[in-house]
Design an enzyme around this catalytic site. Sequence first.
Site, mmCIF file in Angstrom:
data_model
loop_
_atom_site.group_PDB
_atom_site.id
_atom_site.type_symbol
_atom_site.label_atom_id
_atom_site.label_comp_id
_atom_site.label_asym_id
_atom_site.label_seq_id
_atom_site.Cartn_x
_atom_site.Cartn_y
_atom_site.Cartn_z
ATOM 1 N N ASP A 198 0.997 -1.184 -0.059
ATOM 2 C CA ASP A 198 0.182 -0.002 0.115
ATOM 3 C C ASP A 198 0.875 1.212 0.082
ATOM 4 O O ASP A 198 1.886 1.210 0.588
ATOM 5 C CB ASP A 198 -0.902 0.268 1.444
ATOM 6 C CG ASP A 198 -2.002 0.790 0.952
ATOM 7 O OD1 ASP A 198 -2.128 2.149 0.866
ATOM 8 O OD2 ASP A 198 -3.374 0.400 0.890
ATOM 9 N N ARG A 249 -19.452 -9.860 2.398
ATOM 10 C CA ARG A 249 -20.370 -8.908 3.217
ATOM 11 C C ARG A 249 -19.694 -8.536 4.444
ATOM 12 O O ARG A 249 -18.964 -9.216 5.103
ATOM 13 C CB ARG A 249 -21.643 -9.730 3.687
ATOM 14 C CG ARG A 249 -22.508 -10.372 2.738
ATOM 15 C CD ARG A 249 -23.697 -11.423 3.202
ATOM 16 N NE ARG A 249 -22.651 -12.534 3.775
ATOM 17 C CZ ARG A 249 -23.317 -13.241 4.598
ATOM 18 N NH1 ARG A 249 -24.590 -13.589 5.322
ATOM 19 N NH2 ARG A 249 -22.599 -14.447 5.122
ATOM 20 N N LYS A 290 -20.361 -8.922 -11.041
ATOM 21 C CA LYS A 290 -20.105 -8.439 -9.777
ATOM 22 C C LYS A 290 -21.289 -7.135 -9.689
ATOM 23 O O LYS A 290 -22.004 -6.939 -8.623
ATOM 24 C CB LYS A 290 -18.797 -7.616 -9.587
ATOM 25 C CG LYS A 290 -18.621 -6.678 -8.597
ATOM 26 C CD LYS A 290 -19.177 -7.348 -7.082
ATOM 27 C CE LYS A 290 -18.421 -6.465 -6.051
ATOM 28 N NZ LYS A 290 -18.768 -6.912 -4.531
ATOM 29 N N LEU A 294 -34.672 -9.666 2.602
ATOM 30 C CA LEU A 294 -36.104 -9.380 2.767
ATOM 31 C C LEU A 294 -36.369 -8.799 4.053
ATOM 32 O O LEU A 294 -37.513 -9.185 4.573
ATOM 33 C CB LEU A 294 -37.066 -10.611 2.315
ATOM 34 C CG LEU A 294 -36.808 -11.287 0.914
ATOM 35 C CD1 LEU A 294 -37.722 -12.376 0.753
ATOM 36 C CD2 LEU A 294 -37.445 -10.113 0.002
ATOM 37 N N HIS A 295 -35.320 -8.243 4.438
ATOM 38 C CA HIS A 295 -35.772 -7.415 5.674
ATOM 39 C C HIS A 295 -35.773 -6.019 5.690
ATOM 40 O O HIS A 295 -34.941 -5.274 5.223
ATOM 41 C CB HIS A 295 -34.644 -7.773 6.813
ATOM 42 C CG HIS A 295 -34.244 -9.247 6.887
ATOM 43 N ND1 HIS A 295 -34.996 -10.040 7.626
ATOM 44 C CD2 HIS A 295 -33.398 -9.774 6.354
ATOM 45 C CE1 HIS A 295 -34.529 -11.148 7.600
ATOM 46 N NE2 HIS A 295 -33.556 -11.356 6.855
ATOM 47 N N CYS A 307 -20.605 -0.645 -1.109
ATOM 48 C CA CYS A 307 -20.797 -1.313 -2.476
ATOM 49 C C CYS A 307 -22.151 -1.076 -3.379
ATOM 50 O O CYS A 307 -22.063 -0.757 -4.305
ATOM 51 C CB CYS A 307 -20.621 -3.049 -2.300
ATOM 52 S SG CYS A 307 -19.390 -3.477 -1.716
ATOM 53 N N LYS A 347 -22.736 2.633 -4.782
ATOM 54 C CA LYS A 347 -21.845 3.037 -6.165
ATOM 55 C C LYS A 347 -21.863 1.863 -7.063
ATOM 56 O O LYS A 347 -21.835 2.190 -8.349
ATOM 57 C CB LYS A 347 -20.195 2.979 -5.606
ATOM 58 C CG LYS A 347 -19.465 1.886 -5.277
ATOM 59 C CD LYS A 347 -18.019 2.122 -4.801
ATOM 60 C CE LYS A 347 -17.212 0.798 -4.497
ATOM 61 N NZ LYS A 347 -17.151 0.103 -5.743
#
Length: 435
Positions: free
Chosen positions: A30, A155, A208, A254-255, A264, A267
């Site tokens: 990095d 996730r 994606k 489905l909540h 994510c 954008k």
Amino acid sequence: MKIGVIGTGYVGAVSGACFAKFGHTVICGDTNAEKIEALKAGKIPIYEPGLDIIVMENVKAGRLKFTTDTKEVVTGADAVFIAVGTPTSRRGDGFADLKYVKQAAKDIAKHLTQYTVIVNKSTVPVGTADLVKKIIKETNPKAKFDVASNPEFLREGAAIRDFEFPDKIVLGTSSARATEILKSIYQALSRSEMPFVITNPVTAELIKYANNSFLAVKISFINEMANLCEVVGADVITLGRAIGMDGRIAKSFLHPGPGWGGSCFPKDVDALIAIAKEKGVQLRIVEAAKETNRDQRIRMINKIRKVCGGSVRGKTIGVLGLAFKQDTDDMREAAALIIIPALIEDGAEVIAFDPQAMEVSKTLIPDASYVENEYEACKGVDAVVVLTEWNQFGGLNLKKMKRLMRGNGLADLRNIYDPEVAKKIGFNYTGVGRG
């Protein structure tokens, strides 16, 4: 194998650590020296359950290393993964900004001395594999390499499990040699039938965006059903559970709640719409999902006003949860960023608590007050608003919460409490699609 990773953000840090756990030798690079020094010291710049342990164990074992030297990352590597940020372009057109990807490609090219697979792990627009290939060839004409696309489907809050037990591993490449190297990298998952989806780079890149946009559509759909349930007197929790039992639909996403956010979905939805428009295709369903999500935030603000008697002016509001979802400190596109400033602008005082995201929130929402725990956020307030579904909020003693409050408003925007129980205790309760 030796694996290089360019970028130590969310995707790069998780991918590098998990590849090392698979037994590979991994060097993560990095340009941010401060971040690299922190990682070397065992300090993880993001909150992801379990990541700190994996990093510590693999650094100790000598399989994982962090550096600011791109040459060290690339030299001798069988594959180098580009895992840099691709934020939405500042032009406002919805396209992803590829400046970090382009720079990574140039930096990698300078140090290629043997055949290497260059892998786009970042979420990138259709055609990026060809762009990276062109940049590397122009920078280092003698380089021997292939470019592949291997999008992530992690996730936040469950990234380690998602990496180790993926429902799919998408490999976009036109090279048999590159395909075999990538399959070998993931072979450590030791499954009898690996869930590989092997395709060309363009399809992999589009998968994606389509994947995330479909999930966003699903959330917007259940939020619209919640709005309908409120009008007709139906219960969206039962509705969501019932339709989720259909194998063609499935129960996840489905909540109902205050809308989707994070790094994510917003954008990626914007980018997919932009890509389609550029090609002369209109994605009406995806565009509608975006509009629904925007409108949902406004509906939530109106719910809060309702439990405060129609106006929040002069009221004190306790907010539980700031991150866009539980098990993360990520506040990118979080509902809190829209709802809390709106409440403050309307004349309310906001007192907030989140288990992980408060330090981030203090810089983004400086006009709110922050406290040390959940009950402190309930003291003397006129209403409590649940914005994030942290498990610990579900275990709160509602009677104690009510005693601490000045008023009785409860806007449960994640549906974590039983409406009837809350009402019996004396709350002026509202949920999403159920009360």
